[in-house]
Scaffold this motif. Structure first.
Motif, PDB file in Angstrom:
ATOM      1  N   ASN A 183       9.584  -6.548   7.657  1.00  0.00           N
ATOM      2  CA  ASN A 183       8.261  -6.564   8.040  1.00  0.00           C
ATOM      3  C   ASN A 183       7.889  -5.176   7.601  1.00  0.00           C
ATOM      4  N   ILE A 184       8.339  -4.234   7.875  1.00  0.00           N
ATOM      5  CA  ILE A 184       7.800  -2.900   7.304  1.00  0.00           C
ATOM      6  C   ILE A 184       7.559  -3.001   6.043  1.00  0.00           C
ATOM      7  N   ARG A 185       8.643  -3.071   5.612  1.00  0.00           N
ATOM      8  CA  ARG A 185       8.728  -3.196   3.741  1.00  0.00           C
ATOM      9  C   ARG A 185       7.242  -3.936   3.111  1.00  0.00           C
ATOM     10  N   LEU A 186       7.366  -4.994   3.789  1.00  0.00           N
ATOM     11  CA  LEU A 186       6.129  -5.804   3.121  1.00  0.00           C
ATOM     12  C   LEU A 186       4.648  -5.291   3.442  1.00  0.00           C
ATOM     13  N   VAL A 187       4.644  -4.633   4.746  1.00  0.00           N
ATOM     14  CA  VAL A 187       3.397  -4.108   5.038  1.00  0.00           C
ATOM     15  C   VAL A 187       3.042  -2.640   4.306  1.00  0.00           C
ATOM     16  N   GLU A 188       4.413  -2.077   3.936  1.00  0.00           N
ATOM     17  CA  GLU A 188       4.093  -0.686   3.252  1.00  0.00           C
ATOM     18  C   GLU A 188       3.778  -1.013   1.858  1.00  0.00           C
ATOM     19  N   ASP A 189       4.432  -2.114   1.145  1.00  0.00           N
ATOM     20  CA  ASP A 189       4.177  -2.510  -0.167  1.00  0.00           C
ATOM     21  C   ASP A 189       2.978  -3.123  -0.626  1.00  0.00           C
ATOM     22  N   TYR A 190       2.182  -3.645   0.500  1.00  0.00           N
ATOM     23  CA  TYR A 190       1.032  -4.324   0.047  1.00  0.00           C
ATOM     24  C   TYR A 190      -0.013  -3.786   1.224  1.00  0.00           C
ATOM     25  N   PRO A 191      -0.586  -2.403   1.236  1.00  0.00           N
ATOM     26  CA  PRO A 191      -1.346  -1.808   2.229  1.00  0.00           C
ATOM     27  C   PRO A 191      -2.799  -2.528   2.174  1.00  0.00           C
ATOM     28  N   ALA A 192      -3.288  -2.341   3.232  1.00  0.00           N
ATOM     29  CA  ALA A 192      -4.782  -2.809   3.437  1.00  0.00           C
ATOM     30  C   ALA A 192      -5.672  -2.118   2.109  1.00  0.00           C
ATOM     31  N   GLY A 193      -6.683  -2.974   1.731  1.00  0.00           N
ATOM     32  CA  GLY A 193      -7.453  -2.372   0.543  1.00  0.00           C
ATOM     33  C   GLY A 193      -7.508  -3.236  -0.612  1.00  0.00           C
ATOM     34  N   GLY A 194      -6.355  -3.738  -0.817  1.00  0.00           N
ATOM     35  CA  GLY A 194      -6.178  -4.688  -2.079  1.00  0.00           C
ATOM     36  C   GLY A 194      -6.592  -6.070  -1.805  1.00  0.00           C
ATOM     37  N   LEU A 195      -6.400  -6.828  -2.714  1.00  0.00           N
ATOM     38  CA  LEU A 195      -6.832  -8.192  -2.417  1.00  0.00           C
ATOM     39  C   LEU A 195      -5.754  -9.023  -1.480  1.00  0.00           C
ATOM     40  N   ILE A 196      -4.533  -8.537  -2.131  1.00  0.00           N
ATOM     41  CA  ILE A 196      -3.298  -9.101  -1.022  1.00  0.00           C
ATOM     42  C   ILE A 196      -2.658  -8.023  -0.166  1.00  0.00           C
TER      43      ILE A 196
END
Ligand SMILES: [Zn+2]
Length: 456
Positions: A183-196
């Motif tokens: 879960n942590i890895r996914l949130v860090e790899d796709y931070p807020a601000g991008g489309l995904i």
């Protein structure tokens, strides 16, 4: 007189339903777009005087509205479309479906299957005017996220997390530490601000340990992320919580200290009136799905009118009878809420005509933590815009295009879709997915995946 300002794109001369705070509707309006955001929305003459653009989209005979938001999807179940209606028809469906079918199906999916599922779901959603989705979580989320980015959609993606059940296939089991790490890895790899954007996810309290629930909550809070979970979805869940923890699910989560604005609760059907009040007091969001009427009398209007952030969801292609069309979901919810609240007190107008569409736009935006950013056509919002064809037979004799939008439109009336200012559907054609290839590949793969159950 000042020279017109140059923007990237102008959608001109459309009938615009803005879904802004005042409910503004413009019979001849235009929208100026720059850097993926709306610069201005106004009367066509005013926008023409103030802005010029290289790309002009003709909005005549078109209704413009914000892109729809699907607040609860299961991308992993896209290729299960049609399975449940067929099992029901043959009288062969076994319960509980999540343990018997949904989780075993997801357990068989490869990373490539998730890419295909995402492409197919995105093509379906975009063609019907859905510009943003919030997925409940499935296997191989990095594959899903990469495929989603290529479609140009906006979305939030999680990793399905289960650490507390021995009744699920080996490939879906994980330790508490593995679940937290992924879960942590996914949130860090796709931070807020991008489309995904990455999201944390818990499948449901029946297969997540208290330790996992509290740690995921703390990690989400520290990172400004949300936690997507099923909640109050079945009577078995209530019985489980009472038997194991001595209290109903909401009280269990409140006492754990995790029932706050980080939580996104899918369904929330079996709520008492005081459960609804706890949502209002503590801040979790809700996704209300049309299939909720299959098993309960959901209190969607109570959440909505109490100010709880609530959006509408399809629940994915498997359990929504295959529908990823949010217009039809909104229509079903209108009838469902009228039936839930109206007849017993002879209230003929329990739900306002546009209320379900408000939930599917502004409500979804609030639920996803993106209020003001999506779900409305206003200056500074991202340019997620849907144009519907007003020349259709359905629309042609409507008293206003707005009444058509509420009562007549379906996803099949969608002509053009912009996400973040980019045109991803034009003339009804999805431009960002090779639809023929994806449909053909999915047909072949679906047969193999469904045959693995040996259910028919
Ligand atoms: Zn679900």
């Amino acid at each position: 007189m000042t020279a017109p300002k140059t923007v990237d794109t102008i959608v001109e001369h459309a009938y615009i339903v803005t879904f802004d705070d005042a409910g503004t509707v413009l019979a001849d309006g235009s929208i100026a777009i720059a850097d993926g955001a709306i610069t201005a929305v106004g009367e066509a003459a005013d926008i023409a005087a103030a802005y010029t653009a290289a790309e002009v989209i003709d909005g005549r005979h078109r209704l413009a509205m914000p892109g729809l938001i699907d607040a609860h999807t299961h991308i992993a179940q896209t290729m299960m479309k049609g399975l449940f209606p067929e099992l029901q028809r043959k009288g062969k469906q076994e319960w509980p479906v999540w343990r018997r079918y949904l989780i075993p199906f997801e357990a068989n999916l490869s990373g490539e299957d998730m890419e295909l599922s995402m492409q197919l779901a995105a093509a379906n959603m975009l063609a019907h005017g859905t510009t943003t989705f919030y997925d409940a979580g499935g296997p191989h989320p990095h594959h899903t996220a990469r495929a989603a980015l290529a479609t140009g959609m906006r979305g939030m993606i999680g990793r399905s997390t289960l650490d507390d059940s021995t009744e699920i296939p080996e490939s879906m089991r994980m330790t508490t530490d593995e679940a937290i790490e992924e879960n942590i890895r996914l949130v860090e790899d796709y931070p807020a601000g991008g489309l995904i954007t990455g999201s944390m996810a818990l499948r449901q309290i029946m297969n997540c340990s208290p330790e996992l629930i509290t740690t995921i909550h703390a990690e989400a809070l520290a990172r400004g992320a949300k936690v997507h979970s099923h909640l109050l979805e079945g009577t078995d869940e209530i019985d489980y919580a009472v038997a194991r923890y001595g209290k109903r699910p909401i009280d269990f989560l409140v006492d754990l200290g995790v029932f706050d604005e980080t939580l996104h609760a899918a369904h929330a059907v079996y709520a008492t009136p005081w459960d609804v009040q706890k949502f209002r007091e503590h801040g979790p969001s809700v996704a209300h799905c049309r299939n909720n009427y299959n098993f309960g009398t959901p209190r969607a209007l109570e959440y909505w009118r109490a100010g709880v952030p609530i959006g509408l969801g399809t629940d994915g292609a498997a359990t929504s009878q295959g529908m990823l069309d949010m217009f039809r979901i909104a229509s079903g919810v209108t009838m469902g809420q009228q039936y839930t609240y109206g007849p017993v007190v002879h209230e003929l107008d329990a739900i306002a005509p546009d209320e379900a569409l408000q939930m599917a736009t502004r409500g979804g935006a609030a639920a996803l933590g993106m209020a003001g950013r999506i779900g409305q056509l206003t200056a500074e919002a991202r340019a997620d815009i849907v144009l519907l064809d007003l020349d259709s037979v359905d629309a042609s004799v409507s008293v206003t295009p707005f009444s058509y939008l509420v009562d007549g439109a379906t996803g099949h009336d969608v002509d053009t879709v912009l996400v973040d200012g980019r045109t991803v559907v034009s003339g009804g054609e999805v431009l960002t997915v090779d639809v023929d290839r994806v449909v053909s590949a999915a047909r072949t793969r679906q047969i193999e995946l469904v045959n693995d159950f040996n259910v028919f």
